[in-house]
Design a protein around this motif. Structure first.
Motif, PDB file in Angstrom:
ATOM      1  N   THR A 103       0.824  -1.033   0.101  1.00 24.43           N
ATOM      2  CA  THR A 103       0.024  -0.126   0.160  1.00 24.43           C
ATOM      3  C   THR A 103       0.779   1.352   0.043  1.00 24.43           C
ATOM      4  OG1 THR A 103      -1.533  -1.248   1.333  1.00 24.43           O
ATOM      5  CG2 THR A 103      -1.650   1.249   1.131  1.00 24.43           C
ATOM      6  N   ILE A 104       0.660   2.141  -1.055  1.00 24.91           N
ATOM      7  CA  ILE A 104       1.396   3.328  -1.252  1.00 24.91           C
ATOM      8  C   ILE A 104       0.465   4.541  -0.944  1.00 24.91           C
ATOM      9  CG2 ILE A 104       2.909   4.640  -2.796  1.00 24.91           C
ATOM     10  CD1 ILE A 104       3.025   1.955  -4.399  1.00 24.91           C
ATOM     11  N   LEU A 105       0.921   5.369  -0.172  1.00 22.22           N
ATOM     12  CA  LEU A 105       0.448   6.715  -0.019  1.00 22.22           C
ATOM     13  C   LEU A 105       1.299   7.963  -0.506  1.00 22.22           C
ATOM     14  CD1 LEU A 105      -2.004   8.449   1.253  1.00 22.22           C
ATOM     15  CD2 LEU A 105      -0.483   8.331   3.613  1.00 22.22           C
ATOM     16  N   GLY A 106       0.474   8.831  -1.416  1.00 21.84           N
ATOM     17  CA  GLY A 106       1.404   9.945  -1.768  1.00 21.84           C
ATOM     18  C   GLY A 106       0.738  11.122  -1.993  1.00 21.84           C
ATOM     19  N   THR A 107       1.591  12.208  -2.331  1.00 18.14           N
ATOM     20  CA  THR A 107       0.851  13.527  -2.593  1.00 18.14           C
ATOM     21  C   THR A 107       2.029  14.442  -3.191  1.00 18.14           C
ATOM     22  OG1 THR A 107      -0.270  15.354  -1.469  1.00 18.14           O
ATOM     23  CG2 THR A 107       1.482  14.489  -0.328  1.00 18.14           C
ATOM     24  N   SER A 108       1.418  15.160  -3.897  1.00 19.35           N
ATOM     25  CA  SER A 108       2.435  16.169  -4.829  1.00 19.35           C
ATOM     26  C   SER A 108       2.817  17.376  -4.018  1.00 19.35           C
ATOM     27  CB  SER A 108       1.452  16.591  -6.016  1.00 19.35           C
ATOM     28  OG  SER A 108       1.291  15.756  -6.998  1.00 19.35           O
ATOM     29  N   ASP A 109       3.803  18.002  -4.403  1.00 14.60           N
ATOM     30  CA  ASP A 109       4.316  19.104  -3.673  1.00 14.60           C
ATOM     31  C   ASP A 109       3.254  20.196  -3.659  1.00 14.60           C
ATOM     32  OD1 ASP A 109       5.840  21.911  -3.716  1.00 14.60           O
ATOM     33  OD2 ASP A 109       7.616  20.476  -3.017  1.00 14.60           O
ATOM     34  N   ASP A 139      -5.249   1.257   8.157  1.00 14.38           N
ATOM     35  CA  ASP A 139      -5.488   0.046   9.015  1.00 14.38           C
ATOM     36  C   ASP A 139      -5.225  -1.235   8.341  1.00 14.38           C
ATOM     37  OD1 ASP A 139      -5.854  -1.401  11.356  1.00 14.38           O
ATOM     38  OD2 ASP A 139      -7.965  -1.616  11.096  1.00 14.38           O
ATOM     39  N   PRO A 140      -4.044  -1.642   8.168  1.00 21.20           N
ATOM     40  CA  PRO A 140      -2.563  -0.937   8.853  1.00 21.20           C
ATOM     41  C   PRO A 140      -2.239   0.302   8.217  1.00 21.20           C
ATOM     42  CG  PRO A 140      -2.199  -2.897   7.609  1.00 21.20           C
ATOM     43  CD  PRO A 140      -3.624  -2.904   7.511  1.00 21.20           C
ATOM     44  N   PRO A 141      -1.437   1.006   8.555  1.00 19.87           N
ATOM     45  CA  PRO A 141      -0.850   2.180   7.729  1.00 19.87           C
ATOM     46  C   PRO A 141      -0.357   1.816   6.646  1.00 19.87           C
ATOM     47  CG  PRO A 141      -0.317   2.339  10.213  1.00 19.87           C
ATOM     48  CD  PRO A 141      -0.847   0.953  10.052  1.00 19.87           C
ATOM     49  N   PRO A 142      -0.219   2.493   5.440  1.00 21.08           N
ATOM     50  CA  PRO A 142       0.647   2.091   4.166  1.00 21.08           C
ATOM     51  C   PRO A 142       1.937   2.000   4.600  1.00 21.08           C
ATOM     52  CG  PRO A 142      -0.892   4.090   3.873  1.00 21.08           C
ATOM     53  CD  PRO A 142      -0.690   3.825   5.549  1.00 21.08           C
ATOM     54  N   ARG A 143       2.523   1.003   3.867  1.00 24.27           N
ATOM     55  CA  ARG A 143       3.985   0.555   4.081  1.00 24.27           C
ATOM     56  C   ARG A 143       4.948   1.421   3.100  1.00 24.27           C
ATOM     57  NH1 ARG A 143       5.370  -4.965   5.020  1.00 24.27           N
ATOM     58  NH2 ARG A 143       7.142  -3.797   5.282  1.00 24.27           N
ATOM     59  N   MET A 144       4.396   2.273   2.428  1.00 25.79           N
ATOM     60  CA  MET A 144       5.214   3.102   1.510  1.00 25.79           C
ATOM     61  C   MET A 144       4.768   4.488   1.497  1.00 25.79           C
ATOM     62  SD  MET A 144       6.735   2.423  -2.253  1.00 25.79           S
ATOM     63  CE  MET A 144       8.522   2.771  -2.586  1.00 25.79           C
ATOM     64  N   VAL A 145       5.612   5.697   1.413  1.00 23.61           N
ATOM     65  CA  VAL A 145       4.872   6.997   1.147  1.00 23.61           C
ATOM     66  C   VAL A 145       5.900   7.617   0.047  1.00 23.61           C
ATOM     67  CG1 VAL A 145       5.042   9.189   2.108  1.00 23.61           C
ATOM     68  CG2 VAL A 145       3.995   7.398   3.436  1.00 23.61           C
ATOM     69  N   LEU A 146       5.102   8.151  -1.030  1.00 23.18           N
ATOM     70  CA  LEU A 146       5.831   8.854  -2.235  1.00 23.18           C
ATOM     71  C   LEU A 146       5.537  10.282  -2.028  1.00 23.18           C
ATOM     72  CD1 LEU A 146       7.370   8.507  -4.826  1.00 23.18           C
ATOM     73  CD2 LEU A 146       5.205   8.258  -5.993  1.00 23.18           C
ATOM     74  N   VAL A 147       6.701  11.197  -1.976  1.00 26.25           N
ATOM     75  CA  VAL A 147       6.518  12.670  -2.066  1.00 26.25           C
ATOM     76  C   VAL A 147       7.636  13.082  -2.966  1.00 26.25           C
ATOM     77  CG1 VAL A 147       5.605  12.946   0.144  1.00 26.25           C
ATOM     78  CG2 VAL A 147       7.862  12.651  -0.125  1.00 26.25           C
ATOM     79  N   HIS A 148       7.702  14.372  -3.066  1.00 25.21           N
ATOM     80  CA  HIS A 148       8.674  14.903  -4.084  1.00 25.21           C
ATOM     81  C   HIS A 148       9.862  15.203  -2.813  1.00 25.21           C
ATOM     82  CE1 HIS A 148      11.015  17.235  -6.817  1.00 25.21           C
ATOM     83  NE2 HIS A 148      10.790  18.319  -6.272  1.00 25.21           N
TER      84      HIS A 148
END
Length: 196
Positions: A103-109, A139-148
């Motif tokens: 599971t990946i969570l991300g957001t742009s600059d 639940d559970p929290p994402p295992r990966m975060v993608l940001v700039h």
């Protein structure tokens, strides 16, 4: 390990219109090495954020046979972001996605859809707090975060360390490639695929 036991992502960032870097990413996405499950772009594919720049980047990258997820960087602008979305790149906007069980969570600059290039410290800090709140909702929290910009994930990194959670934070912006682990948190800086 057997391929079935491994999830591979191609992470690239800060291409800044360098078409040699874009071609290298395209070759890797097409299986010019080990096959990948998804392509992750951590922003700054363009330099000035124009639609024309984005169209050339998309043409050079081609159409990978795997999902392409991206976050906009401070060198993007609304015209470039529109082109990437139309090309089928999925912008991560604070809604988790799952690829091959990760599971990946991300957001742009915060300035990704504006002509402004300079980072906005206050908006990066606010973005960090919002992203942390979204990460904690998992639940559970994402295992990966993608940001700039790593500063967008500062609060998530602190929360993951405090909770003893395993987390990979993938980012770019500073053009300095590297990987460092701090407990269960692994910071992966894509560096640059084309800038000076």
């Amino acid at each position: 390990p057997a391929r079935a036991d491994v999830v591979r992502f191609l992470l690239a960032s800060d291409i800044h219109d360098n078409f040699f870097g874009a071609r290298a990413a395209a070759r890797l996405a097409a299986g010019g090495g080990e096959p990948v499950d998804a392509v992750l772009f951590a922003g700054d594919l363009t330099d000035r954020g124009t639609a024309e720049e984005a169209e050339v980047v998309v043409r050079v990258l081609g159409a990978p046979e795997v999902p392409v997820f991206f976050v906009g960087g401070n060198h993007e602008d609304e015209p470039a972001m529109r082109v990437f979305r139309r090309a089928g790149f999925e912008e991560l906007r604070g809604v988790p996605v799952t690829v091959a069980g990760v599971t990946i969570l991300g957001t742009s600059d915060p300035v990704a859809e504006e002509p402004q290039v300079d980072s906005d410290e206050g908006r990066l800090a606010a973005a960090s707090i919002r992203l942390d709140a979204l990460w904690r909702l998992g639940d559970p929290p994402p295992r990966m975060v993608l940001v700039h910009d790593l500063r967008q994930a500062a609060a998530v990194v602190a929360s993951a360390r405090e909770a003893g959670a395993e987390l990979v934070v993938a980012y770019g912006n500073d053009h300095v490639a590297g990987v460092r682990a701090e407990g269960g948190v692994v910071l992966v800086d894509a560096g640059t695929a084309g800038a000076s």
